[in-house]
Design a protein around this motif. Structure first.
Motif, PDB file in Angstrom:
ATOM      1  N   ALA A   1       0.850  -1.192   0.000  1.00  0.00           N
ATOM      2  CA  ALA A   1       0.000   0.000   0.000  1.00  0.00           C
ATOM      3  C   ALA A   1       0.883   1.237   0.000  1.00  0.00           C
ATOM      4  CB  ALA A   1      -0.898  -0.008   1.218  1.00  0.00           C
ATOM      5  N   CYS A   2       0.442   2.295  -0.638  1.00  0.00           N
ATOM      6  CA  CYS A   2       1.227   3.528  -0.668  1.00  0.00           C
ATOM      7  C   CYS A   2       1.309   4.121   0.731  1.00  0.00           C
ATOM      8  CB  CYS A   2       0.591   4.541  -1.617  1.00  0.00           C
ATOM      9  SG  CYS A   2       1.411   6.144  -1.509  1.00  0.00           S
ATOM     10  N   PRO A   3       2.510   4.407   1.177  1.00  0.00           N
ATOM     11  CA  PRO A   3       2.659   4.954   2.525  1.00  0.00           C
ATOM     12  C   PRO A   3       2.060   6.348   2.661  1.00  0.00           C
ATOM     13  CG  PRO A   3       4.782   4.876   1.402  1.00  0.00           C
ATOM     14  CD  PRO A   3       3.793   4.181   0.502  1.00  0.00           C
ATOM     15  N   ASP A   4       1.909   7.035   1.549  1.00  0.00           N
ATOM     16  CA  ASP A   4       1.352   8.393   1.632  1.00  0.00           C
ATOM     17  C   ASP A   4      -0.167   8.410   1.593  1.00  0.00           C
ATOM     18  OD1 ASP A   4       3.846  10.523   0.020  1.00  0.00           O
ATOM     19  OD2 ASP A   4       3.690   9.666   2.018  1.00  0.00           O
ATOM     20  N   CYS A   5      -0.741   7.662   0.623  1.00  0.00           N
ATOM     21  CA  CYS A   5      -2.192   7.777   0.458  1.00  0.00           C
ATOM     22  C   CYS A   5      -2.903   6.458   0.641  1.00  0.00           C
ATOM     23  CB  CYS A   5      -2.530   8.375  -0.905  1.00  0.00           C
ATOM     24  SG  CYS A   5      -2.262   7.210  -2.241  1.00  0.00           S
ATOM     25  N   GLY A   6      -2.158   5.363   0.765  1.00  0.00           N
ATOM     26  CA  GLY A   6      -2.781   4.071   1.017  1.00  0.00           C
ATOM     27  C   GLY A   6      -3.252   3.343  -0.231  1.00  0.00           C
TER      28      GLY A   6
ATOM     29  N   PHE B   1       5.853   4.282  -9.191  1.00  0.00           N
ATOM     30  CA  PHE B   1       5.180   5.476  -8.673  1.00  0.00           C
ATOM     31  C   PHE B   1       3.729   5.169  -8.336  1.00  0.00           C
ATOM     32  CE2 PHE B   1       8.638   8.220  -9.448  1.00  0.00           C
ATOM     33  CZ  PHE B   1       9.268   7.752 -10.605  1.00  0.00           C
ATOM     34  N   CYS B   2       3.264   5.776  -7.269  1.00  0.00           N
ATOM     35  CA  CYS B   2       1.864   5.612  -6.890  1.00  0.00           C
ATOM     36  C   CYS B   2       0.987   6.292  -7.928  1.00  0.00           C
ATOM     37  CB  CYS B   2       1.603   6.220  -5.518  1.00  0.00           C
ATOM     38  SG  CYS B   2      -0.123   6.156  -5.043  1.00  0.00           S
ATOM     39  N   GLU B   3      -0.043   5.581  -8.407  1.00  0.00           N
ATOM     40  CA  GLU B   3      -0.912   6.144  -9.437  1.00  0.00           C
ATOM     41  C   GLU B   3      -1.776   7.263  -8.884  1.00  0.00           C
ATOM     42  OE1 GLU B   3      -1.079   3.050 -12.901  1.00  0.00           O
ATOM     43  OE2 GLU B   3      -2.942   3.224 -11.786  1.00  0.00           O
ATOM     44  N   ASP B   4      -2.016   7.232  -7.622  1.00  0.00           N
ATOM     45  CA  ASP B   4      -2.882   8.254  -7.037  1.00  0.00           C
ATOM     46  C   ASP B   4      -2.139   9.522  -6.652  1.00  0.00           C
ATOM     47  OD1 ASP B   4      -5.332   6.155  -5.314  1.00  0.00           O
ATOM     48  OD2 ASP B   4      -4.974   6.634  -7.425  1.00  0.00           O
ATOM     49  N   CYS B   5      -0.995   9.370  -6.000  1.00  0.00           N
ATOM     50  CA  CYS B   5      -0.349  10.574  -5.487  1.00  0.00           C
ATOM     51  C   CYS B   5       1.071  10.770  -5.989  1.00  0.00           C
ATOM     52  CB  CYS B   5      -0.360  10.581  -3.960  1.00  0.00           C
ATOM     53  SG  CYS B   5       0.813   9.423  -3.254  1.00  0.00           S
ATOM     54  N   GLY B   6       1.556   9.814  -6.746  1.00  0.00           N
ATOM     55  CA  GLY B   6       2.886   9.992  -7.322  1.00  0.00           C
ATOM     56  C   GLY B   6       4.030   9.665  -6.396  1.00  0.00           C
TER      57      GLY B   6
HETATM   58 ZN   LIG Z   1      -0.036   7.387  -2.994  1.00  0.00          ZN
END
Ligand SMILES: [Zn+2]
Ligand SMILES: [Zn+2]
Lengths: 268, 430
Positions: free
Chosen positions: A63-68, A75-80
């Protein structure tokens, strides 16, 4: 130096220094032990993996540590968020509680326990026959002792009072409206309930030194009507003010004269 | 450091997690082998302070004081030559018994004899202010910062003549300065209060119900202290980015939560002080929460190192690997299960006894019943027998119990005191 599947460079070649991921090509570590003497800060159980930047086959599902958001690549598709460098935008660190200080603390201030310091006087024991714990505060006793600690504290070397070598403690039940602490005087007609002219007679006690007053709620207060040498409570330095009622509780210690400590005890 | 023992770390865990699983449990066994310093008579220097409660109550009954004196004398006899020691008497303040000056003195035949003579002159008067006692001990140890620093604190009463805040402050000052084993004698002391002191100072806590038993206990404590080979060992735990170290608990020989004792080393590592170490073995339960990984992926969830100063003397890996094989991921490591039960046992006893005191008999019955079942399952016979003095057991397997009406205060306190003492896994389980 190895590069982990998520793209971190790692000194340890088995598991990533940063994210803990097993480095490609490294063998799974035994839950091993290092014998004493050898001191590997890093382990060399595996071979360094070639520098594979993270495009996350193994790391997907994270899971992305920034936005989950679920991870799909570097790169996270949601927040980069950049999994390789742990950034892309400020990455919150897991909150760390402020640690307690570890190593030896600085020396304590020379406070409590300094032998040169004054010497508090107390008596912490309940009477040998422990009273039943329960009901209301009606029945009290005063336990009178010649108290070495109090004596040591208040008597200076140039004073000529010898602490009594033998001094059994006395226990005086409290009854009536008031209980007088003092020294008996036939001529003045003073017969204190707590008579400190009984051996070992305390030379620092006035005839009418202090009074214990029964309160309607079953408790007791202490009054010093103006004794010569004053009355202190619970190792206090300052005598209690004259003609002021001081409430007393079970276990409170009243100090008078040069060696007398009177401990109030609630019996039931 | 040539005398230092051989340390080893062993990890027991089931590293397999189901898909989405993120909680990793492991038991870390730290063991040392090698001759203790006492046997060789060389090596690490040692300092010992014996603190004897001399409050007025120690005279009621009188054999408390005489037994304490004998016990301290036995401890003095157990000190090996050259150990720096002192005897402190504790009442409303702390006083040097031996030597007279505020310092430690090396043990030899002459100083041991003087110390024992000074002890025999002790009298009981005054109150109880343990913070002052610990503060004096801390000052004595301050001049001996290296080597083993061990104190014994004996009390028979509540800390009446200091506020809880004063005691807390003194304990906080003493943390890391010395290890302190605490003993309560009689039934007028407060288990929770003394536990707080022993626990913060990495020492043991026990109740000595009969004064006569003090002597053997003091000798044993001193022998154990003399058997320590290294002081100030720490467990360093590294956890990966985004992981959370949920807890670090000592689980053998007793349950002790170390989580709050962490001293950060760097962003991802922290040290948990373990005190002095001799020829012994202790177990720790650690629990780490990691971000869930993909099936097939393996990671290091924690890297555990035993530190002696800056030196790593042993290390071990706690791993996590995700699998879709349920047979693998649902298996619970027997050691993890065992110690989880032991920690639960201690908690149930403490909560149960408190509920009993508060008059909440339903909770007391339920908690103590659960404790009986846990003690029975884990083979903790010592605790099971202590529980039997507080409850009547109808069925140990299910924990069906009735509270006993006629409970001896000493039995209740002894159960409370020993509630955290654990046993190893039974043979064949771990
Ligand atoms: Zn993210
Ligand atoms: Zn990494």
């Amino acid at each position: 130096m190895a590069i982990c599947p998520a793209g971190h460079s790692s000194t340890a070649t088995d598991y990533c220094d940063v994210c803990g991921a097993r480095i490609d090509g490294a063998a799974s570590a035994p839950s091993a032990s290092v014998p004493s003497g050898s001191a590997p800060v890093t382990s060399h159980l595996g071979t360094p993996a070639p520098g594979t930047p993270a495009s996350g086959v193994r790391a997907a599902g994270e899971a992305c540590p920034d936005c989950g958001a679920p991870r799909t690549g570097r790169f996270c598709e949601d927040c980069g968020y950049d999994y390789a460098v742990g950034g892309g935008r400020p990455t919150p660190r897991p909150p760390e509680a402020a640690p307690p200080p570890s190593a030896p603390a600085p020396p304590p201030p020379p406070a409590a326990g300094d032998p040169d310091e004054e010497d508090p006087v107390t008596r912490d024991w309940a009477p040998p026959k422990a009273p039943p714990p329960e009901p209301p505060a009606t029945d009290w006793a005063a336990v009178v002792i010649a108290d070495r600690e109090y004596y040591d504290r208040v008597v200076t070397e140039d004073e000529d009072f010898t602490f009594p070598p033998y001094s059994p403690s006395r226990r005086i039940p409290l009854s009536g409206e008031q209980v007088l602490i003092g020294r008996r005087s036939a001529s003045r007609g003073i017969t204190p309930e707590i008579d400190l002219s009984e051996p070992p007679a305390d030379p620092g006690v006035s005839h009418t030194h202090a009074v214990l007053l029964a309160k309607p709620d079953g408790s007791w207060t202490l009054v010093d009507p103006g004794s010569t040498n004053g009355t202190t409570v619970n190792e206090g330095d300052t005598p209690i003010p004259v003609n002021v009622e001081v409430p007393l509780r079970d276990g409170d210690r009243v100090h008078v004269g040069v060696w007398t400590t009177i401990t109030l005890r609630r019996l039931r | 450091m040539s005398e230092q023992p051989d340390f080893s770390i062993r990890i027991d865990q089931n590293k397999f997690l189901p898909q989405g699983g993120h909680e990793v449990h492991a038991i870390v066994t730290v063991e040392s082998a090698g001759a203790p310093v006492a046997a060789t008579g060389t090596g690490t220097s040692a300092a010992e302070v014996i603190i004897i409660d001399t409050s007025g109550s120690m005279d009621y009954p009188r054999n408390k004081m005489t037994s304490a004196i004998k016990a301290a004398q036995a401890a003095v006899d157990t000190l090996r030559d050259g150990v720096n020691f002192a005897i402190v008497s504790g009442s409303s303040r702390a006083t040097m018994v031996y030597p007279r000056a505020e310092e430690l003195i090396p043990a030899d035949a002459h100083t041991r004899a003087e110390a024992k003579a000074a002890l025999s002159r002790l009298t009981a008067t005054g109150g109880t202010a343990m913070g002052a006692w610990l503060t004096l001990a801390g000052r004595l140890f301050a001049r001996h910062p290296d080597g083993i620093r061990h104190a014994i604190l004996l009390t028979d009463g509540k800390n009446q003549h200091e506020s809880p805040e004063q005691l807390d402050a003194a304990v906080a000052q003493a943390v890391g300065r010395f290890v302190c084993d605490c003993r309560g004698v009689g039934t007028d002391w407060e288990v929770a209060e003394l536990r707080k002191v022993a626990s913060a100072l990495l020492g043991s806590l026990d109740m000595v119900a009969s004064p006569e038993a003090l002597e053997a206990d003091f000798r044993a404590m001193t022998e154990a202290a003399m058997g320590k080979a290294v002081a100030d060992v720490a467990l360093r735990v590294w956890t990966p980015q985004y992981a959370k170290l949920r807890f670090v608990k000592q689980v053998l020989p007793s349950v002790e939560d170390l989580t709050g004792r962490r001293a950060d080393v760097d962003e991802r590592s922290g040290d948990y002080p373990l005190g002095a170490w001799g020829s012994e073995s202790r177990d720790y339960h650690i629990c780490v929460e990691v971000p869930a990984g993909e099936v097939g992926r393996e990671m290091r969830a924690a890297w555990v190192k035993l530190m002696l100063g800056d030196q790593v003397v042993a290390s071990g890996n706690v791993l996590a690997e995700w699998t879709d094989d349920e047979a693998q991921s649902t298996r619970i490591n027997p050691k993890v299960a065992h110690y989880t039960g032991q920690a639960e046992l201690a908690e149930n006893i403490q909560v149960g006894l408190q509920a009993r005191k508060d008059g909440d008999l339903d909770t007391a019955t339920a908690r103590l019943g659960r404790a009986v079942a846990l003690a029975h399952q884990s083979g903790n016979e010592a605790i099971a027998s202590l529980l039997g003095k507080v409850v009547d057991v109808d069925d140990p397997a299910t924990g069906r119990v009735r509270l006993r009406k006629d409970v001896d205060k000493a039995d209740e306190m002894s159960l409370d005191t020993r509630s955290t003492k654990t046993v190893r896994t039974r043979r064949g389980e771990g």
